[in-house]
Design a protein around this motif. Structure first.
Motif, PDB file in Angstrom:
ATOM      1  N   LEU A 255      -5.629  -2.159   7.903  1.00  0.00           N
ATOM      2  CA  LEU A 255      -6.009  -2.693   9.199  1.00  0.00           C
ATOM      3  C   LEU A 255      -5.262  -3.998   9.487  1.00  0.00           C
ATOM      4  CD1 LEU A 255      -7.975  -2.255  11.609  1.00  0.00           C
ATOM      5  CD2 LEU A 255      -9.575  -3.766  10.409  1.00  0.00           C
ATOM      6  N   LEU A 256      -4.748  -4.101  10.694  1.00  0.00           N
ATOM      7  CA  LEU A 256      -4.095  -5.311  11.169  1.00  0.00           C
ATOM      8  C   LEU A 256      -4.913  -5.901  12.307  1.00  0.00           C
ATOM      9  CD1 LEU A 256      -0.420  -3.989  11.436  1.00  0.00           C
ATOM     10  CD2 LEU A 256      -1.258  -5.589   9.694  1.00  0.00           C
ATOM     11  N   HIS A 257      -4.924  -7.226  12.400  1.00  0.00           N
ATOM     12  CA  HIS A 257      -5.544  -7.849  13.559  1.00  0.00           C
ATOM     13  C   HIS A 257      -4.972  -9.243  13.775  1.00  0.00           C
ATOM     14  CE1 HIS A 257      -8.101  -9.752  10.462  1.00  0.00           C
ATOM     15  NE2 HIS A 257      -8.355 -10.703  11.359  1.00  0.00           N
ATOM     16  N   LEU A 258      -5.028  -9.686  15.017  1.00  0.00           N
ATOM     17  CA  LEU A 258      -4.666 -11.052  15.367  1.00  0.00           C
ATOM     18  C   LEU A 258      -5.917 -11.916  15.350  1.00  0.00           C
ATOM     19  CD1 LEU A 258      -2.336 -10.317  18.423  1.00  0.00           C
ATOM     20  CD2 LEU A 258      -1.593 -11.136  16.184  1.00  0.00           C
ATOM     21  N   SER A 259      -5.783 -13.159  14.921  1.00  0.00           N
ATOM     22  CA  SER A 259      -6.920 -14.078  14.911  1.00  0.00           C
ATOM     23  C   SER A 259      -6.424 -15.504  15.104  1.00  0.00           C
ATOM     24  CB  SER A 259      -7.679 -13.981  13.584  1.00  0.00           C
ATOM     25  OG  SER A 259      -8.594 -15.054  13.447  1.00  0.00           O
ATOM     26  N   ASP A 260      -7.243 -16.320  15.803  1.00  0.00           N
ATOM     27  CA  ASP A 260      -6.901 -17.729  15.965  1.00  0.00           C
ATOM     28  C   ASP A 260      -7.781 -18.619  15.100  1.00  0.00           C
ATOM     29  OD1 ASP A 260      -9.322 -17.694  17.283  1.00  0.00           O
ATOM     30  OD2 ASP A 260      -8.599 -18.743  19.075  1.00  0.00           O
ATOM     31  N   ARG A 261      -8.191 -18.113  13.943  1.00  0.00           N
ATOM     32  CA  ARG A 261      -9.103 -18.869  13.078  1.00  0.00           C
ATOM     33  C   ARG A 261      -8.505 -20.203  12.633  1.00  0.00           C
ATOM     34  NH1 ARG A 261      -9.057 -14.494   8.243  1.00  0.00           N
ATOM     35  NH2 ARG A 261      -9.313 -13.218  10.108  1.00  0.00           N
ATOM     36  N   THR A 262      -7.175 -20.325  12.592  1.00  0.00           N
ATOM     37  CA  THR A 262      -6.522 -21.576  12.199  1.00  0.00           C
ATOM     38  C   THR A 262      -6.191 -22.459  13.401  1.00  0.00           C
ATOM     39  OG1 THR A 262      -4.279 -20.651  12.344  1.00  0.00           O
ATOM     40  CG2 THR A 262      -5.452 -20.394  10.251  1.00  0.00           C
ATOM     41  N   GLY A 263      -6.509 -21.990  14.597  1.00  0.00           N
ATOM     42  CA  GLY A 263      -6.126 -22.706  15.800  1.00  0.00           C
ATOM     43  C   GLY A 263      -4.919 -22.096  16.481  1.00  0.00           C
ATOM     44  N   TRP A 264      -4.321 -21.089  15.838  1.00  0.00           N
ATOM     45  CA  TRP A 264      -3.186 -20.355  16.417  1.00  0.00           C
ATOM     46  C   TRP A 264      -3.427 -18.868  16.200  1.00  0.00           C
ATOM     47  CZ3 TRP A 264       0.611 -23.114  18.915  1.00  0.00           C
ATOM     48  CH2 TRP A 264       0.629 -24.493  18.667  1.00  0.00           C
ATOM     49  N   TRP A 265      -3.096 -18.050  17.203  1.00  0.00           N
ATOM     50  CA  TRP A 265      -3.204 -16.602  17.025  1.00  0.00           C
ATOM     51  C   TRP A 265      -2.111 -16.143  16.062  1.00  0.00           C
ATOM     52  CZ3 TRP A 265      -4.248 -17.097  22.712  1.00  0.00           C
ATOM     53  CH2 TRP A 265      -5.575 -16.763  23.033  1.00  0.00           C
ATOM     54  N   ASN A 266      -2.502 -15.812  14.843  1.00  0.00           N
ATOM     55  CA  ASN A 266      -1.582 -15.291  13.836  1.00  0.00           C
ATOM     56  C   ASN A 266      -2.003 -13.888  13.430  1.00  0.00           C
ATOM     57  OD1 ASN A 266      -0.354 -18.136  11.820  1.00  0.00           O
ATOM     58  ND2 ASN A 266      -0.183 -17.710  14.000  1.00  0.00           N
ATOM     59  N   LEU A 267      -1.122 -13.205  12.708  1.00  0.00           N
ATOM     60  CA  LEU A 267      -1.335 -11.807  12.337  1.00  0.00           C
ATOM     61  C   LEU A 267      -1.874 -11.714  10.911  1.00  0.00           C
ATOM     62  CD1 LEU A 267      -0.996  -8.813  13.121  1.00  0.00           C
ATOM     63  CD2 LEU A 267       1.373  -8.954  12.299  1.00  0.00           C
ATOM     64  N   TYR A 268      -2.920 -10.879  10.731  1.00  0.00           N
ATOM     65  CA  TYR A 268      -3.567 -10.699   9.433  1.00  0.00           C
ATOM     66  C   TYR A 268      -3.619  -9.216   9.071  1.00  0.00           C
ATOM     67  CZ  TYR A 268      -5.097 -15.526  10.003  1.00  0.00           C
ATOM     68  OH  TYR A 268      -5.123 -16.891  10.184  1.00  0.00           O
ATOM     69  N   ARG A 269      -3.613  -8.970   7.752  1.00  0.00           N
ATOM     70  CA  ARG A 269      -3.730  -7.604   7.223  1.00  0.00           C
ATOM     71  C   ARG A 269      -4.884  -7.560   6.228  1.00  0.00           C
ATOM     72  NH1 ARG A 269       1.411  -5.721   4.044  1.00  0.00           N
ATOM     73  NH2 ARG A 269       0.525  -7.171   2.510  1.00  0.00           N
ATOM     74  N   THR A 270      -5.708  -6.520   6.329  1.00  0.00           N
ATOM     75  CA  THR A 270      -6.797  -6.333   5.378  1.00  0.00           C
ATOM     76  C   THR A 270      -6.258  -5.668   4.121  1.00  0.00           C
ATOM     77  OG1 THR A 270      -8.407  -6.125   7.167  1.00  0.00           O
ATOM     78  CG2 THR A 270      -9.058  -5.293   4.999  1.00  0.00           C
ATOM     79  N   GLU A 271      -6.417  -6.339   2.999  1.00  0.00           N
ATOM     80  CA  GLU A 271      -5.890  -5.839   1.727  1.00  0.00           C
ATOM     81  C   GLU A 271      -6.881  -4.871   1.084  1.00  0.00           C
ATOM     82  OE1 GLU A 271      -2.727  -7.844   2.736  1.00  0.00           O
ATOM     83  OE2 GLU A 271      -2.776  -6.620   0.926  1.00  0.00           O
ATOM     84  N   GLU A 272      -6.471  -4.240  -0.011  1.00  0.00           N
ATOM     85  CA  GLU A 272      -7.295  -3.228  -0.670  1.00  0.00           C
ATOM     86  C   GLU A 272      -8.619  -3.802  -1.171  1.00  0.00           C
ATOM     87  OE1 GLU A 272      -5.084  -1.224  -3.644  1.00  0.00           O
ATOM     88  OE2 GLU A 272      -3.625  -0.340  -2.240  1.00  0.00           O
ATOM     89  N   ASP A 273      -8.617  -5.098  -1.519  1.00  0.00           N
ATOM     90  CA  ASP A 273      -9.858  -5.703  -2.015  1.00  0.00           C
ATOM     91  C   ASP A 273     -10.738  -6.241  -0.889  1.00  0.00           C
ATOM     92  OD1 ASP A 273      -8.449  -7.892  -1.155  1.00  0.00           O
ATOM     93  OD2 ASP A 273      -8.414  -8.927  -3.090  1.00  0.00           O
ATOM     94  N   GLY A 274     -10.338  -5.993   0.371  1.00  0.00           N
ATOM     95  CA  GLY A 274     -11.114  -6.443   1.513  1.00  0.00           C
ATOM     96  C   GLY A 274     -10.742  -7.808   2.026  1.00  0.00           C
ATOM     97  N   SER A 275      -9.886  -8.526   1.314  1.00  0.00           N
ATOM     98  CA  SER A 275      -9.463  -9.838   1.781  1.00  0.00           C
ATOM     99  C   SER A 275      -8.484  -9.688   2.941  1.00  0.00           C
ATOM    100  CB  SER A 275      -8.796 -10.620   0.647  1.00  0.00           C
ATOM    101  OG  SER A 275      -7.605  -9.963   0.219  1.00  0.00           O
ATOM    102  N   GLN A 276      -8.314 -10.765   3.683  1.00  0.00           N
ATOM    103  CA  GLN A 276      -7.436 -10.756   4.849  1.00  0.00           C
ATOM    104  C   GLN A 276      -6.277 -11.711   4.611  1.00  0.00           C
ATOM    105  OE1 GLN A 276     -10.019 -11.605   8.156  1.00  0.00           O
ATOM    106  NE2 GLN A 276     -11.190  -9.729   7.890  1.00  0.00           N
ATOM    107  N   ALA A 277      -5.072 -11.157   4.593  1.00  0.00           N
ATOM    108  CA  ALA A 277      -3.876 -11.934   4.294  1.00  0.00           C
ATOM    109  C   ALA A 277      -3.135 -12.290   5.570  1.00  0.00           C
ATOM    110  CB  ALA A 277      -2.952 -11.141   3.366  1.00  0.00           C
TER     111      ALA A 277
END
Length: 661
Positions: A255-277
């Motif tokens: 799963l891929l998603h965009l998020s502004d959790r850091t103050g900027w909309w960046n791209l994240y990927r859900t890894e096999e262990d459930g973490s978001q990179a």
């Protein structure tokens, strides 16, 4: 030969009709087989959106003749209005939303002479009826999955939204019960479904009042049963103060998603262990405000690479290696890439524009790194020497805060002004207000600059493209920060000797119309203003005078009405018409349900007899955003007439604008 003439009096080949004909841009690109498809504006055809097909030999054709209008009204601003698939015989099957009745239709353009679209969805007489957006065709299931917006009563807020499945066989065309609802309705707003490559999971985005999608959204993930129903939906990313404007999947099912959790909309990927990179953490925007459903700032390729639209202010198309974080941008003259991307094999297709070109459909071949224009190619209708030369500027506002702007000085290849004369300038306030003025060729701007009138587009505090902190400067400060920033730019241009301090104007549409009206109330900087389909009465707009999507937008822009009612009155231009002394032009679409004409009419009633010169031009058949060529011509000429009259410009080629007091 260069002739000396006063600013504003210069002749120009860029007429209002030419600017109107070039208004709008291609959008909603898609790839079907070896063909590229997109929607395109048709100002001369009643402002409809056409569906355009580019065949492999390079020929372009409009698939549906007038009056077919491929445009959705979901959340009023719409969204992705069409989808398609290629059948086993190689022919395309299309599903699209027709603007007048908002029904979904299926169409097989290669079925032979006389092939006509056939309806897939019914009509409802309740409120705003049934509306559809962001479709995905699942031919193997015999369905199209999309967002359903269903009105349950007469009020604009009597509405529900779910993800639904519509049969492709047309059995729901007269039978609402044949539409399967897939999501559980837990969110008031949803985007269309994004299926995992193995078809076993589905992701979408949801949010609720009073949040806007740039405030906070939630990524929903559900399992898909064999019968196509969704099960065990849960939130896997996002939240009340984290904005996710897009979700998608890698080719290998992550799963891929965009998020502004850091103050900027960046791209994240859900890894096999459930973490978001974070795949490419940068102080840049890889996303934007979700004003319409189905926007795509990223698109995964089969190779594992990801095409991304990113930047700070201006945007570029890049190819991201998600494992190394390496990002390589496509070469080209474009400074603004729209959030609409499609991929096929190694190709990426998008829509881009630049300071010397209008929006074009552009293709990047990731194997070679080469880009080429494949559709809606820009051509120069006049000598490009008449185009303005923009300047990217950063000004200082109150408390030393930065204000981003694009300044377009007057420019003509055959005219110059007397040495001591300073030019008039018009400050442009963009809509939104959670929006952005892009650095691209705009013939409406050139219409003024080529005549000797400068333009300054202000990306005031609250604008997108510069991170969440810049965007949230407008929180509870609408009518303050935007007004101050526009005035600061105008004053700076005057103080530095760029603009004539006695010939400054301001103009804007929608939220920009609000800023224009508020500026005439709270500032003495401007000699006049052009107010276009504005918000003028905050209390009315907050109670029942707009649509559902923005009905609680003022919670963040002003504050909750029940907590700060005095602030609503103090900020509203309607409540302070006695402070307006500058002439103005008010332009309004009579079918506007977002900024309704009733607000303009109340405002004008209070202005009557106050001795302030003003004009009101209303347009039948126009909604929020003018789309018809004749409307845009009349509006642009009326605006020029206001400046000619107010600034004392000597022109005889401008239609008379009757000002009343």
């Amino acid at each position: 030969m260069v002739t000396t003439a006063a600013y504003g009096s210069w002749p120009s080949p860029i007429g209002a009709a030419l600017a109107a004909a070039r208004d709008g841009r291609p959008d909603h690109v898609g790839v079907l087989g070896d063909e590229v498809w997109w929607t395109a504006p048709r100002p001369a055809e009643g402002g409809r959106r056409a569906l355009v097909r580019r065949r492999p030999d390079g020929t372009e054709e409009s698939v549906l003749p007038a009056p077919w209008n491929v445009r959705s009204r979901v959340i009023e601003y719409g969204g992705q209005p069409w989808a398609g698939t290629v059948r086993a015989d190689g022919s395309p099957l299309l599903v699209f939303c027709h603007f007048p009745d908002q029904r979904l239709y299926a169409h097989e353009p290669d079925a032979g002479p006389g092939a006509e679209p056939r309806p897939l969805t019914p009509v409802s007489a309740t409120g705003g009826g049934l509306r559809w957006a962001d479709p995905v065709v699942h031919a193997e299931r015999g369905e199209v999955w999309c967002v359903l917006e269903e009105f349950t009563g007469p009020a604009p807020t009597d509405v529900r939204r779910v993800i639904a499945a519509v049969p492709l066989d047309g059995s729901a065309a007269e039978d609402r019960s044949r539409v399967r609802e897939l999501s559980d309705g837990r969110h008031r707003f949803v985007t269309g479904p994004r299926l995992s490559p193995d078809g076993r999971q589905v992701a979408w985005i949801g949010w609720d009042h009073p949040r806007m999608p740039w405030d906070g959204t939630e990524v929903q993930l559900a399992a898909i049963a064999e019968d196509g129903t969704f099960h065990d939906a849960r939130t896997v990313a996002g939240g009340p103060e984290e904005s996710v404007p897009q979700v998608g999947w890698t080719a290998d099912g992550r799963l891929l998603h965009l998020s502004d959790r850091t103050g900027w909309w960046n791209l994240y990927r859900t890894e096999e262990d459930g973490s978001q990179a974070a795949l490419c953490p940068r102080p840049e925007e890889f996303g934007g405000p979700l004003w319409t459903l189905g926007r795509s700032w990223f698109a995964p390729l089969e190779s594992g690479l990801i095409a991304v639209v990113h930047g700070n202010g201006a945007t570029a198309l890049g190819i991201l290696d998600p494992d190394s974080g390496e990002l390589v941008d496509a070469a080209g003259p474009w400074t603004e890439w729209s959030p609409t991307l499609a991929v096929h094999g190694t190709r990426v297709v998008g829509v881009a524009a630049g300071p010397r070109s209008g929006a074009e459909v552009v293709e990047l071949d990731t194997r070679t790194g080469r880009t080429r224009v494949t559709g809606s190619a820009h051509d120069d209708p006049v000598d490009p020497a008449y185009y303005p030369e923009p300047l990217i500027r950063t000004f200082s506002g109150p408390d030393g805060r930065e204000i981003h702007a694009h300044v377009y000085p007057p420019h003509s290849p055959d005219r110059t002004a007397p040495g001591a004369e300073l030019p008039p300038y018009v400050v442009w306030a963009h809509g939104g207000p959670t929006g952005h003025a892009p650095l691209v060729l705009d013939l409406e701007i050139a219409y003024f600059t080529s005549r000797g009138i400068g333009v300054a587009e202000v990306n005031y505090g609250g604008s997108t493209g510069y991170g969440r902190e810049y965007r949230e400067r407008l929180r509870e400060q609408w009518g303050v920060v935007d007004v101050e920033d526009c005035a600061a730019v105008a004053r700076a241009l005057a103080d530095e000797g760029t603009a004539d301090p006695d010939r400054l104007a301001i103009r804007g549409g929608s939220a920009g119309g609000w800023t224009t009206a508020a500026s005439l109330v709270h500032s003495d900087v401007y000699a006049c203003g052009t107010i276009i389909y504005p918000i003028l009465d905050l209390t009315g707009w907050a109670v029942d005078e707009t649509h559902d999507f923005e009905s609680q937008y003022l919670h963040s822009l002003i504050g909750p009405l029940d907590e700060v009612p005095a602030r609503y009155r103090e900020r509203s231009p309607l409540e302070h018409v006695e402070r307006i002394t500058a002439p103005f032009l008010l332009l309004q679409g009579l079918d506007d349900v977002i900024c309704p004409p009733v607000q303009a009419e109340r405002f004008l009633a209070r202005m009557a007899g106050r001795g302030v010169p003003h004009a009101y031009v209303a347009f039948e058949g126009e909604g929020h955003g003018f789309r018809r060529a004749d409307t845009m011509i009349r509006a642009l000429e009326a605006e020029l007439a206001l400046y000619v009259r107010t600034f004392g410009i000597d022109r005889t080629d401008v239609p008379e604008l009757e000002l009343r007091k």
